[in-house]
Write an enzyme that holds these catalytic residues in place. Structure first.
Site, PDB file in Angstrom:
ATOM      1  N   ARG A  33      57.937-151.714  35.255  1.00 46.41           N
ATOM      2  CA  ARG A  33      57.861-152.863  35.055  1.00 46.41           C
ATOM      3  C   ARG A  33      56.731-153.254  35.789  1.00 46.41           C
ATOM      4  O   ARG A  33      56.899-154.920  36.992  1.00 46.41           O
ATOM      5  CB  ARG A  33      59.193-153.960  35.432  1.00 46.41           C
ATOM      6  CG  ARG A  33      60.322-153.892  34.807  1.00 46.41           C
ATOM      7  CD  ARG A  33      60.002-154.721  32.586  1.00 46.41           C
ATOM      8  NE  ARG A  33      60.990-154.328  32.365  1.00 46.41           N
ATOM      9  CZ  ARG A  33      62.451-154.932  31.999  1.00 46.41           C
ATOM     10  NH1 ARG A  33      62.628-156.182  32.980  1.00 46.41           N
ATOM     11  NH2 ARG A  33      63.313-154.341  31.210  1.00 46.41           N
ATOM     12  N   ARG A  37      56.693-160.583  35.733  1.00 43.82           N
ATOM     13  CA  ARG A  37      56.819-162.143  36.709  1.00 43.82           C
ATOM     14  C   ARG A  37      56.808-162.682  37.284  1.00 43.82           C
ATOM     15  O   ARG A  37      56.391-163.353  37.584  1.00 43.82           O
ATOM     16  CB  ARG A  37      57.366-162.410  35.261  1.00 43.82           C
ATOM     17  CG  ARG A  37      58.219-162.576  33.910  1.00 43.82           C
ATOM     18  CD  ARG A  37      59.670-163.084  33.367  1.00 43.82           C
ATOM     19  NE  ARG A  37      60.604-161.656  33.837  1.00 43.82           N
ATOM     20  CZ  ARG A  37      61.626-161.453  32.899  1.00 43.82           C
ATOM     21  NH1 ARG A  37      62.620-162.490  32.779  1.00 43.82           N
ATOM     22  NH2 ARG A  37      62.283-160.256  33.741  1.00 43.82           N
ATOM     23  N   ARG A  46      50.870-164.271  29.192  1.00 43.68           N
ATOM     24  CA  ARG A  46      51.897-164.649  28.659  1.00 43.68           C
ATOM     25  C   ARG A  46      51.889-166.220  28.450  1.00 43.68           C
ATOM     26  O   ARG A  46      51.979-165.615  27.039  1.00 43.68           O
ATOM     27  CB  ARG A  46      53.807-164.261  29.534  1.00 43.68           C
ATOM     28  CG  ARG A  46      54.523-164.437  28.394  1.00 43.68           C
ATOM     29  CD  ARG A  46      56.115-163.805  29.216  1.00 43.68           C
ATOM     30  NE  ARG A  46      55.451-165.366  30.007  1.00 43.68           N
ATOM     31  CZ  ARG A  46      57.038-165.526  30.956  1.00 43.68           C
ATOM     32  NH1 ARG A  46      58.068-164.340  30.858  1.00 43.68           N
ATOM     33  NH2 ARG A  46      57.108-166.221  31.905  1.00 43.68           N
ATOM     34  N   ASP A  83      57.938-153.340  25.476  1.00 41.27           N
ATOM     35  CA  ASP A  83      59.465-153.365  24.818  1.00 41.27           C
ATOM     36  C   ASP A  83      59.630-151.891  24.330  1.00 41.27           C
ATOM     37  O   ASP A  83      59.649-152.172  23.416  1.00 41.27           O
ATOM     38  CB  ASP A  83      60.018-154.640  24.960  1.00 41.27           C
ATOM     39  CG  ASP A  83      61.067-155.217  25.596  1.00 41.27           C
ATOM     40  OD1 ASP A  83      61.225-154.952  26.847  1.00 41.27           O
ATOM     41  OD2 ASP A  83      62.001-154.781  25.286  1.00 41.27           O
TER      42      ASP A  83
HETATM   43  O1  CP3 Z   1      57.339-151.364  32.694  1.00 42.72           O
HETATM   44  C1  CP3 Z   1      56.716-152.585  32.561  1.00 42.72           C
HETATM   45  O2  CP3 Z   1      55.843-152.719  32.835  1.00 42.72           O
HETATM   46  C2  CP3 Z   1      55.757-151.303  30.877  1.00 42.72           C
HETATM   47  C3  CP3 Z   1      56.915-152.722  29.929  1.00 42.72           C
HETATM   48  C4  CP3 Z   1      58.670-152.476  29.791  1.00 42.72           C
HETATM   49  C5  CP3 Z   1      58.330-153.871  29.111  1.00 42.72           C
HETATM   50  N1  CP3 Z   1      60.230-153.689  28.903  1.00 42.72           N
HETATM   51  C6  CP3 Z   1      58.197-154.981  29.681  1.00 42.72           C
HETATM   52  C7  CP3 Z   1      59.365-156.059  29.842  1.00 42.72           C
HETATM   53  C8  CP3 Z   1      59.405-151.464  29.590  1.00 42.72           C
HETATM   54  C9  CP3 Z   1      58.775-150.211  29.863  1.00 42.72           C
HETATM   55  C10 CP3 Z   1      60.347-152.400  29.520  1.00 42.72           C
HETATM   56  C11 CP3 Z   1      61.664-151.540  29.066  1.00 42.72           C
HETATM   57  C12 CP3 Z   1      62.471-152.017  28.727  1.00 42.72           C
HETATM   58  N2  CP3 Z   1      62.953-152.966  27.649  1.00 42.72           N
HETATM   59  C13 CP3 Z   1      64.268-151.780  29.331  1.00 42.72           C
HETATM   60  C14 CP3 Z   1      64.745-150.139  30.390  1.00 42.72           C
HETATM   61  C15 CP3 Z   1      64.532-149.834  31.346  1.00 42.72           C
HETATM   62  C16 CP3 Z   1      65.036-150.839  32.129  1.00 42.72           C
HETATM   63  O3  CP3 Z   1      64.882-152.050  32.519  1.00 42.72           O
HETATM   64  O4  CP3 Z   1      66.419-150.351  32.596  1.00 42.72           O
HETATM   65  C17 CP3 Z   1      64.860-152.618  28.376  1.00 42.72           C
HETATM   66  C18 CP3 Z   1      66.423-152.518  28.345  1.00 42.72           C
HETATM   67  C19 CP3 Z   1      64.264-153.475  28.074  1.00 42.72           C
HETATM   68  C20 CP3 Z   1      64.651-154.489  27.064  1.00 42.72           C
HETATM   69  C21 CP3 Z   1      64.530-156.389  27.711  1.00 42.72           C
HETATM   70  N3  CP3 Z   1      63.543-156.411  27.314  1.00 42.72           N
HETATM   71  C22 CP3 Z   1      65.212-157.105  28.720  1.00 42.72           C
HETATM   72  C23 CP3 Z   1      66.518-156.287  28.202  1.00 42.72           C
HETATM   73  C24 CP3 Z   1      64.627-157.524  28.517  1.00 42.72           C
HETATM   74  C25 CP3 Z   1      64.906-159.219  29.889  1.00 42.72           C
HETATM   75  C26 CP3 Z   1      65.300-158.641  30.986  1.00 42.72           C
HETATM   76  C27 CP3 Z   1      64.978-159.642  31.688  1.00 42.72           C
HETATM   77  O5  CP3 Z   1      64.568-159.014  32.564  1.00 42.72           O
HETATM   78  O6  CP3 Z   1      64.947-160.812  31.107  1.00 42.72           O
HETATM   79  C28 CP3 Z   1      63.244-157.145  27.773  1.00 42.72           C
HETATM   80  C29 CP3 Z   1      62.549-158.852  28.518  1.00 42.72           C
HETATM   81  C30 CP3 Z   1      61.077-157.429  29.553  1.00 42.72           C
HETATM   82  N4  CP3 Z   1      60.370-156.383  29.185  1.00 42.72           N
HETATM   83  C31 CP3 Z   1      60.349-158.269  30.248  1.00 42.72           C
HETATM   84  C32 CP3 Z   1      58.933-157.835  30.036  1.00 42.72           C
HETATM   85  C33 CP3 Z   1      57.558-157.878  31.234  1.00 42.72           C
HETATM   86  C34 CP3 Z   1      60.166-159.632  30.979  1.00 42.72           C
HETATM   87  C35 CP3 Z   1      60.428-160.759  30.084  1.00 42.72           C
HETATM   88  C36 CP3 Z   1      59.120-162.125  30.310  1.00 42.72           C
HETATM   89  O7  CP3 Z   1      58.253-161.667  30.752  1.00 42.72           O
HETATM   90  O8  CP3 Z   1      59.411-162.994  29.709  1.00 42.72           O
END
Ligand code: CP3
Length: 354
Positions: A33, A37, A46, A83
């Protein structure tokens, strides 16, 4: 610079060397990640995109946020900004994000639900902007930076498709796999097939490594872990290796515990990413014996910082210093992290000589 000139100048990238089994004096580093944010420049981009999903599907802006942490910290790898839930969406699920709460999806609970999913070939209609992002990044990244593509593992993706949201214990998915195994297996097969096609397209577009995130693998125990975490990973990796020999794969069966032992050999993964529920010393002894590992500093240090961060970082580097290692966090960095603490972690890793 032309692509050919760039290729001729390309040094052997550190991440690729570690993935090939080489022990490096300073471990290469990136962060789960890393585009997110906690960075003001991410929040600004964003806002420009409108919302998170619009950002994922906008190749210019998605490439921009992928590059932001590379510019700021000079990480050795960039991970494609996208994602894991784009695959369910491409298969026909409704997907939206509730601010402050996380993802929401339409749910699947029976065979008609699985049958209503779009055919695998159709996923590219939705996912083609992601391949464009990869192409842009392959052109724009510094020559020394490795481009990592990714997808969710079938079990983790299935937990969201069944429950329609993140769940602390994945109970709805466990209930379906126990109560209607044929429906569950059909869903897993559809996700597995789509994941192979999706990752293949990322590789064709320029991803040099792919990572499979099984964030909820830890709730699978014993036989269920073998069947729903290990076996799908093996299938995906075998298919990718057959089509794209030489492209390394990182597997992340998060919180697998003893399930980490032998996971690389059993699945064909080139590297296993380790979370911080196990100690680096344990992981060095039981997992790194089989090859490259990635991890595993607790992401909470990116919030708290200070001398404790420095010491914990040094401990991870030292624990893994006798074999191939990619330095990373044990899970994604959180929005409340301080960008200065990330800089301190990078500086600490790079100033140590393992
Ligand atoms: O790592 C990176 O920088 C690359 C991008 C990436 C994102 N999500 C961006 C993201 C990657 C590799 C993921 C993987 C992901 N997404 C996983 C597996 C890894 C882990 O963390 O366990 C999972 C389970 C998801 C599903 C997901 N996406 C969730 C549960 C959420 C919300 C969680 C939260 O913190 O709010 C997301 C949103 C998400 N994916 C964000 C980002 C930068 C935040 C969204 C935003 O900017 O509002």
């Amino acid at each position: 610079m032309t692509a050919a000139a760039k290729a001729a100048k390309r040094p052997e990238k550190t991440i690729l060397r570690a993935l090939a089994g080489e022990r490096l004096t300073t471990p290469p580093i990136w962060m789960m990640r890393q585009a997110g944010r906690y960075l003001p420049e991410y929040r600004a981009t964003r806002a420009q995109a409108g919302d998170f999903l619009s950002l994922c599907y906008n190749p210019e802006l998605a490439a921009e946020v992928t590059l932001q942490p590379i510019r700021r910290y000079g990480f050795d790898a960039a991970i494609l900004f996208a994602d894991i839930l784009l695959v369910p969406q491409a298969l026909g699920a409704d997907l939206w994000f509730v601010t402050g709460e996380g993802p929401r999806l339409s749910t699947i609970s029976d065979q008609p639900g699985v049958d209503a999913l779009k055919p695998t070939d159709a996923i590219h209609d939705t996912l083609s902007p992601v391949y464009e992002t990869v192409k842009l990044l392959a052109r724009e990244l510094p020559v020394e930076t490795t481009l990592i593509g990714f997808a969710g593992a079938p079990w983790t993706v299935a937990t969201y498709m069944i429950a329609g949201r993140g769940t602390p214990d994945q109970a709805p998915a466990h209930a379906l796999r126990e109560g209607a195994p044929e429906v569950f297996d059909a869903l897993m097969a559809r996700i597995t097939e789509a994941t192979i096609e999706y990752l293949s397209m990322q590789i064709e577009a320029g991803a040099e490594v792919v990572k499979i995130f099984d964030s909820w693998a830890g709730s699978l125990k014993g036989e269920a872990f073998q069947r729903y975490a290990l076996k799908p990973a093996r299938e995906i990796i075998a298919a990718l290796k057959a089509r794209h020999p030489g492209i390394p794969v990182i597997a992340f069966p998060r919180e697998a515990g003893d399930g980490y032992i032998g996971f690389a050999n059993a699945t064909g993964a080139d590297c296993v990413a380790i979370d911080n529920s196990v100690s680096p010393e344990w992981a060095a002894k039981h997992v790194q014996v089989d090859g490259c590992v990635q991890g595993n500093l607790a992401s909470s240090h990116m919030v708290s910082g200070g001398q404790a961060l420095v010491e914990a970082t040094e401990r991870v580097v030292r624990a893994f210093r006798s074999g191939p290692h990619i330095f990373n966090l044990g899970h994604g960095i959180t929005p409340d992290a301080d960008p200065e603490n990330v800089a301190l972690m990078v500086e600490t890793v790079r100033s140590l000589r393992a």
